[in-house]
Design a protein around this motif. Sequence first.
Motif, mmCIF file in Angstrom:
data_model
loop_
_atom_site.group_PDB
_atom_site.id
_atom_site.type_symbol
_atom_site.label_atom_id
_atom_site.label_comp_id
_atom_site.label_asym_id
_atom_site.label_seq_id
_atom_site.Cartn_x
_atom_site.Cartn_y
_atom_site.Cartn_z
ATOM 1 N N VAL A 161 0.827 -1.211 0.000
ATOM 2 C CA VAL A 161 0.000 0.000 0.000
ATOM 3 C C VAL A 161 0.861 1.260 0.000
ATOM 4 N N ILE A 162 1.934 1.258 0.776
ATOM 5 C CA ILE A 162 2.734 2.477 0.927
ATOM 6 C C ILE A 162 3.883 2.568 -0.083
ATOM 7 N N LEU A 163 4.056 1.546 -0.918
ATOM 8 C CA LEU A 163 5.171 1.567 -1.859
ATOM 9 C C LEU A 163 4.978 2.667 -2.901
ATOM 10 N N GLN A 164 5.998 3.495 -3.088
ATOM 11 C CA GLN A 164 5.989 4.572 -4.065
ATOM 12 C C GLN A 164 7.228 4.451 -4.951
ATOM 13 N N GLN A 165 7.116 4.982 -6.155
ATOM 14 C CA GLN A 165 8.237 4.916 -7.082
ATOM 15 C C GLN A 165 9.404 5.754 -6.608
ATOM 16 N N GLY A 166 9.152 6.991 -6.248
ATOM 17 C CA GLY A 166 10.201 7.848 -5.735
ATOM 18 C C GLY A 166 11.321 8.052 -6.742
ATOM 19 N N ARG A 167 12.553 7.811 -6.288
ATOM 20 C CA ARG A 167 13.719 7.974 -7.147
ATOM 21 C C ARG A 167 14.023 6.736 -7.980
ATOM 22 N N ASN A 168 13.283 5.688 -7.792
ATOM 23 C CA ASN A 168 13.495 4.472 -8.589
ATOM 24 C C ASN A 168 13.017 4.689 -10.019
ATOM 25 N N ASP A 169 13.695 4.047 -10.958
ATOM 26 C CA ASP A 169 13.191 4.094 -12.322
ATOM 27 C C ASP A 169 11.985 3.173 -12.453
ATOM 28 N N LEU A 170 11.342 3.226 -13.580
ATOM 29 C CA LEU A 170 10.085 2.506 -13.760
ATOM 30 C C LEU A 170 10.275 1.003 -13.626
ATOM 31 N N GLU A 171 11.324 0.461 -14.213
ATOM 32 C CA GLU A 171 11.545 -0.976 -14.175
ATOM 33 C C GLU A 171 11.856 -1.462 -12.764
ATOM 34 N N GLU A 172 12.632 -0.705 -12.016
ATOM 35 C CA GLU A 172 12.960 -1.095 -10.644
ATOM 36 C C GLU A 172 11.725 -1.060 -9.755
ATOM 37 N N TYR A 173 10.896 -0.051 -9.924
ATOM 38 C CA TYR A 173 9.653 0.029 -9.151
ATOM 39 C C TYR A 173 8.722 -1.135 -9.473
ATOM 40 N N TYR A 174 8.592 -1.462 -10.749
ATOM 41 C CA TYR A 174 7.737 -2.585 -11.141
ATOM 42 C C TYR A 174 8.259 -3.905 -10.573
ATOM 43 N N SER A 175 9.574 -4.083 -10.561
ATOM 44 C CA SER A 175 10.151 -5.316 -10.012
ATOM 45 C C SER A 175 9.869 -5.432 -8.518
ATOM 46 N N LYS A 176 9.936 -4.330 -7.800
ATOM 47 C CA LYS A 176 9.688 -4.361 -6.352
ATOM 48 C C LYS A 176 8.238 -4.736 -6.048
ATOM 49 N N VAL A 177 7.305 -4.093 -6.725
ATOM 50 C CA VAL A 177 5.903 -4.378 -6.443
ATOM 51 C C VAL A 177 5.523 -5.778 -6.913
ATOM 52 N N ARG A 178 6.120 -6.258 -7.991
ATOM 53 C CA ARG A 178 5.863 -7.624 -8.473
ATOM 54 C C ARG A 178 6.368 -8.655 -7.474
ATOM 55 N N LEU A 179 7.526 -8.404 -6.863
ATOM 56 C CA LEU A 179 8.057 -9.331 -5.864
ATOM 57 C C LEU A 179 7.149 -9.400 -4.647
ATOM 58 N N LEU A 180 6.600 -8.269 -4.234
ATOM 59 C CA LEU A 180 5.672 -8.272 -3.099
ATOM 60 C C LEU A 180 4.398 -9.036 -3.435
ATOM 61 N N TRP A 181 3.884 -8.860 -4.638
ATOM 62 C CA TRP A 181 2.682 -9.598 -5.046
ATOM 63 C C TRP A 181 2.934 -11.106 -5.064
ATOM 64 N N ASP A 182 4.071 -11.508 -5.591
ATOM 65 C CA ASP A 182 4.376 -12.940 -5.670
ATOM 66 C C ASP A 182 4.504 -13.553 -4.281
ATOM 67 N N GLU A 183 5.121 -12.840 -3.370
ATOM 68 C CA GLU A 183 5.245 -13.374 -2.010
ATOM 69 C C GLU A 183 3.882 -13.447 -1.322
ATOM 70 N N MET A 184 3.052 -12.445 -1.540
ATOM 71 C CA MET A 184 1.704 -12.493 -0.962
ATOM 72 C C MET A 184 0.901 -13.647 -1.547
ATOM 73 N N PHE A 185 1.062 -13.903 -2.835
ATOM 74 C CA PHE A 185 0.342 -15.013 -3.463
ATOM 75 C C PHE A 185 0.802 -16.356 -2.910
ATOM 76 N N SER A 186 2.099 -16.478 -2.578
ATOM 77 C CA SER A 186 2.583 -17.736 -2.003
ATOM 78 C C SER A 186 2.023 -17.968 -0.605
ATOM 79 N N LEU A 187 1.767 -16.892 0.126
ATOM 80 C CA LEU A 187 1.200 -17.034 1.468
ATOM 81 C C LEU A 187 -0.318 -17.160 1.451
ATOM 82 N N LYS A 188 -0.956 -16.499 0.502
ATOM 83 C CA LYS A 188 -2.418 -16.525 0.405
ATOM 84 C C LYS A 188 -2.810 -16.667 -1.053
ATOM 85 N N PRO A 189 -2.840 -17.877 -1.595
ATOM 86 C CA PRO A 189 -3.203 -18.054 -3.006
ATOM 87 C C PRO A 189 -4.670 -17.701 -3.255
ATOM 88 N N VAL A 190 -4.957 -17.397 -4.508
ATOM 89 C CA VAL A 190 -6.341 -17.132 -4.899
ATOM 90 C C VAL A 190 -7.119 -18.434 -4.881
#
Length: 325
Positions: A161-190
């Motif tokens: 929720v609080i993750l922001q792009q900030g000084r990160n480039d677009l690809e780095e920001y996307y990689s960070k949020v994707r990693l968080l989604w994947d970890e959440m999916f491993s703990l709570k699958p759909v």
Amino acid sequence: MVNFRDETSSGSPNPSYGTNPFPTVNEPQVTHQQPGSVKRKYNNDPLVIHPVDHPGLTLTTAVLTRETYFGWCLSIQLALPAKIKIGFIDGTFPRPIDQEDGRQWGIVDSMVRAWIMNTIDIRLQRRFQSTKTSRDLWLEVKSRYEGNNGPRRYYLQKDIVILQQGRNDLEEYYSKVRLLWDEMFSLKPVRRCRCGGTKTDCDGCFLETEMLQDDEENKLLQFLMGLNDHYDYVKDQILMQESWPAVYKAFTMLQNVEKNNYSRSVQQDSSMYVREGNDRRNYLDKSKSKNSICNHCGGKGHLKEKLFQTSRLPGLVETTKRKTE
């Protein structure tokens, strides 16, 4: 006179008519191997140890700590299949019944266990030294870090929720949020339909599709909300579409816009540098011409090459020369 050896005396059948009773050098000699002595191939046999494999091998650069379990788990599951050893930890390759293969299995399993221990933080290795096999070690690690995942899910959702792009480039920001989604999916699958797609017109499968679509839309909103403000016009174009694109498609659209803006800024910078260079060159030429002395008339502020009157207006040149004198 040549005497032929009688094949019947040795208990073997007589050679058939028209065949050579003497084996030639070029004929392949067929050898029958016992089932337990089949030559192993490194590409498909998990019991084979490559010459470069040893217990001190660093299997992956990821180190297991309290915060890096998910990334460490993915790294182990990626590295062991390359060694044809993933079956030792997921239970698909248990100890063989054959005594010789079972002994070799124990040797390879000990090496796999050593590889995993090498990737665990040295402060945590004591907790897992009592495990006997690599699968026991794997299950022990999973039970410690996946047993009660409530707090971890809470902090993951908070980070998303609080993750922001900030000084990160677009690809780095996307990689960070994707990693968080994947970890959440491993703990709570759909949630999935129990029929597994075997039934036609199944209400459970329909609800599963709707839930996956809702989850993708929520991820798209989370991704767009964390972007910097200079992407607002692109975000408006994405959200104004009747059917929202997948997250990776939105990322591709934003990446293309970013590349176009970067190329345009580079062109503007290059043209600005060229303009500044021309202005500086003109300034130097002017300052140089002010201090120059003409070899023809002796005047200051010009050169003979630029004195057009020398070829067209000679009288004017003489007048100019007398004034300078």
